[in-house]
Design a protein around this motif. Structure first.
Motif, PDB file in Angstrom:
ATOM      1  N   ASP A  33      32.686  49.556  33.904  1.00  0.00           N
ATOM      2  CA  ASP A  33      33.299  48.418  33.223  1.00  0.00           C
ATOM      3  C   ASP A  33      33.966  48.924  31.952  1.00  0.00           C
ATOM      4  OD1 ASP A  33      33.676  46.181  31.423  1.00  0.00           O
ATOM      5  OD2 ASP A  33      32.401  44.998  32.743  1.00  0.00           O
ATOM      6  N   GLY A  34      35.278  48.828  31.899  1.00  0.00           N
ATOM      7  CA  GLY A  34      36.007  49.397  30.776  1.00  0.00           C
ATOM      8  C   GLY A  34      35.690  48.752  29.449  1.00  0.00           C
ATOM      9  N   ARG A  35      35.261  47.488  29.467  1.00  0.00           N
ATOM     10  CA  ARG A  35      34.996  46.789  28.216  1.00  0.00           C
ATOM     11  C   ARG A  35      33.583  47.017  27.714  1.00  0.00           C
ATOM     12  NH1 ARG A  35      37.300  40.812  27.706  1.00  0.00           N
ATOM     13  NH2 ARG A  35      39.188  42.094  27.863  1.00  0.00           N
ATOM     14  N   LEU A  70      34.369  34.809  43.475  1.00  0.00           N
ATOM     15  CA  LEU A  70      35.203  34.188  42.452  1.00  0.00           C
ATOM     16  C   LEU A  70      34.821  34.821  41.125  1.00  0.00           C
ATOM     17  CD1 LEU A  70      37.195  31.927  41.486  1.00  0.00           C
ATOM     18  CD2 LEU A  70      35.193  30.418  41.330  1.00  0.00           C
ATOM     19  N   ALA A  71      35.386  35.975  40.841  1.00  0.00           N
ATOM     20  CA  ALA A  71      34.981  36.755  39.670  1.00  0.00           C
ATOM     21  C   ALA A  71      36.087  37.727  39.301  1.00  0.00           C
ATOM     22  CB  ALA A  71      33.691  37.528  39.970  1.00  0.00           C
ATOM     23  N   PRO A  72      36.164  38.102  38.026  1.00  0.00           N
ATOM     24  CA  PRO A  72      37.118  39.131  37.614  1.00  0.00           C
ATOM     25  C   PRO A  72      36.630  40.504  38.050  1.00  0.00           C
ATOM     26  CG  PRO A  72      35.761  38.496  35.760  1.00  0.00           C
ATOM     27  CD  PRO A  72      35.367  37.594  36.894  1.00  0.00           C
ATOM     28  N   ALA A 211      41.463  50.316  37.411  1.00  0.00           N
ATOM     29  CA  ALA A 211      41.536  49.178  38.332  1.00  0.00           C
ATOM     30  C   ALA A 211      41.944  47.926  37.568  1.00  0.00           C
ATOM     31  CB  ALA A 211      40.196  48.979  39.034  1.00  0.00           C
ATOM     32  N   VAL A 212      43.253  47.782  37.352  1.00  0.00           N
ATOM     33  CA  VAL A 212      43.761  46.599  36.660  1.00  0.00           C
ATOM     34  C   VAL A 212      44.259  45.550  37.642  1.00  0.00           C
ATOM     35  CG1 VAL A 212      44.372  47.936  34.619  1.00  0.00           C
ATOM     36  CG2 VAL A 212      46.103  47.543  36.368  1.00  0.00           C
ATOM     37  N   THR A 237      37.192  49.467  35.520  1.00  0.00           N
ATOM     38  CA  THR A 237      37.687  48.110  35.746  1.00  0.00           C
ATOM     39  C   THR A 237      38.112  47.454  34.437  1.00  0.00           C
ATOM     40  OG1 THR A 237      35.463  47.155  35.577  1.00  0.00           O
ATOM     41  CG2 THR A 237      36.211  47.833  37.767  1.00  0.00           C
ATOM     42  N   GLN A 238      39.116  46.590  34.555  1.00  0.00           N
ATOM     43  CA  GLN A 238      39.566  45.785  33.427  1.00  0.00           C
ATOM     44  C   GLN A 238      39.349  44.321  33.793  1.00  0.00           C
ATOM     45  OE1 GLN A 238      43.722  46.131  32.293  1.00  0.00           O
ATOM     46  NE2 GLN A 238      43.329  45.394  30.232  1.00  0.00           N
TER      47      GLN A 238
END
Length: 513
Positions: A33-35, A70-72, A211-212, A237-238
């Motif tokens: 997770d990039g964040r 249903l998710a980012p 992965a944007v 991931t972004q």
């Protein structure tokens, strides 16, 4: 035209195919997770997938059941996808930008029994889910199953017989031409397409893929899950696309491969913020999901000093039909989408007569990646697939002398001006070279004298004189292609994959503004 044969397709399910050898990559992150920095490492990936499969099964999820996500983008997405497949189920990704009504329609059409979501989307998920069980990632709430509980499941995974012919994914087509349709993709379809993709721009264990692109879209899951896993790369991931955060992630994680949509290529080519970040780690930018003009492609490559190629495909082909290669020693013509991937046959067909076309025609495709058909819609399936397995793409293309495919436009979007066919994408490419144009779309408007005329919707960059834009285009195209009118708009409506949603603009184009 037939390309070299594809290596034998292993007769295994998608999860087994993707996780083969994953433990050998040890403690390197598979997904990061990039964040937040949360990571799922290769060594723990297969056991985690098995626990998710067992946890779903313990709660009643079985062979043929559908899990909607249903998710980012985030590490939970691939874990849920692979776990559901390992339990014998089917996965359908849902666009988080959709309204509650649109989400409910997909859940009902797909027959989803479980819905994975995150706290920001929980209210909409509850309203849309009907009788489906909600699995919540990143939190807890009454009436939901915590995703964390699946990850600590102790029950053994029940044995499930999975055939390569079973449906694995049920993505929904973008709906730019009407209601979205569920596309039935088998395990074999996707395994074959991953093998095809590995021949052109294969990730390796030394690669970091950013992965944007959204995972619910086939281009995002293909590039940011399937290819990355098969190649042993790390996928960062972004959560949602933001240009400056994307650039910061490239710099921080030394990303080497960046799959994007054309609007991001345009930003990389022109936005001033790009110069503030170190992008030297990038080796390859891959643009897909929508047409990209040769001018913008070359502009981006020149600015970054990196290889920029295009990939071409559609949901109905599991993703990939053609793409440019990674090897910088192999020439790749700007504006082309590369050669057909191995094992793919192509034909050019006159869209009006159905006869074989010599130079320009609608692209028809046949190969192991072509879908099994639409869900609950045999009539639409028959319109897309003929009796011999040829998929009608609806795209007008030409072939270069070296066999690369050049996508000209959608057949249905061609504008008929005084008997001549005008491709909106050609005019959009010209408009995008104007320094005061940030984005553009071209549609046809009925005209009593010429049948139709092109009208341009333009997003300005600073001051923009519509008459000057008309003159700019007129100097660069044949007379019948000249734009009749420029309309200034705040934004061009686009799908999450970057495609222009022309039906939104058509409602405003009946008469001159």
């Amino acid at each position: 035209m037939s390309m070299p044969p594809l290596p034998p397709i292993p007769e295994v399910d998608l999860t087994t195919f993707l996780l083969a050898g994953s433990a050998a990559h040890g403690e390197r992150p598979a997904f990061l997770d990039g964040r937040t920095g949360r990571a799922v490492r290769y060594a723990e990936l297969a056991p985690a997938v098995d626990r998710v499969a067992a946890g779903l099964a313990a709660r009643g999820f079985g062979k043929g059941d559908v899990l909607a996500v249903l998710a980012p983008n985030g590490p939970e997405w691939p874990l849920a996808l692979l776990g559901a497949l390992r339990a014998g189920g089917v996965v359908t990704g849902v666009n988080p930008l959709w309204t509650t009504g649109e989400i409910a329609a997909q859940l009902a059409d797909s027959g989803a029994r479980f819905v994975l979501t995150v706290p920001p989307f929980l209210d909409r998920a509850r309203q849309a889910a009907g009788d489906a069980q909600i699995v919540l990632a990143g939190g807890e709430a009454a009436g939901t199953v915590p995703f964390a509980a699946l990850l600590v499941e102790t029950a053994p995974r029940p044995p499930v017989a999975i055939s390569p012919a079973d449906i694995a994914l049920l993505p929904y087509s973008s709906g730019t031409t009407g209601p979205p349709k569920g596309v039935r993709l088998t395990h074999r379809n996707i395994v074959a397409n991953v093998l095809q993709g590995m021949t052109g721009a294969a990730p390796t264990p030394r690669d970091v893929v950013l992965a944007v692109l959204p995972y619910f879209h086939v281009a995002g899951s293909f590039s940011g899950i399937f290819l990355a896993l098969r190649g042993g790369a790390t996928a960062v991931t972004q959560l949602r696309f933001d240009l400056e955060e994307c650039l910061a992630l490239v710099q921080e994680h030394r990303a080497t491969i960046l799959p994007v949509a054309p609007p991001i290529v345009l930003a990389l080519a022109r936005h001033p913020v790009v110069d503030r970040y170190d992008l030297s780690s990038l080796e390859l930018v891959v643009s897909g999901s929508a047409p990209l003009s040769a001018a913008v492609q070359q502009e981006c490559a020149d600015r970054l000093g990196r290889r920029v190629v295009q990939a071409y495909g559609m949901t109905e082909s599991s993703t990939l039909i053609a793409m440019g290669g990674r090897d910088p020693a192999v020439p790749h013509a700007a504006g082309s989408v590369g050669e057909p991937v191995p094992g793919t046959e192509i034909r050019l067909v006159d869209p009006h007569t159905g006869a074989e076309a010599a130079e320009i025609g609608e692209l028809w495709v046949r190969g192991p990646q072509v879908m099994a058909g639409y869900l609950h819609n045999p009539a639409a399936t028959a319109e897309m697939l003929d009796g011999e397995g040829w998929l009608r793409t609806g795209d007008l293309v030409s072939l270069s002398r070296t066999g690369e495919i050049v996508v000209l436009d959608r057949v249905k979007d061609l504008i008929k001006v005084s008997g001549f066919q005008v491709a909106p994408a050609e005019l959009e490419a010209v408009l995008m070279t104007h320094p005061a144009v940030a984005d553009a779309a071209v549609l046809g408007r009925l005209d009593p004298e010429r049948g139709e005329v092109p009208v341009a919707f333009v997003v300005p960059r600073g001051e923009l004189d519509p008459d000057a834009v008309l003159a700019f285009v007129a100097e660069r195209v044949a007379g019948y292609k000249r734009i009749a009118e420029v309309r200034i708009v705040d934004a061009i409506p686009r799908s999450p994959a970057g495609k222009i949603v022309r039906r939104v603009l058509r409602d405003t184009i009946a008469a001159p503004a």
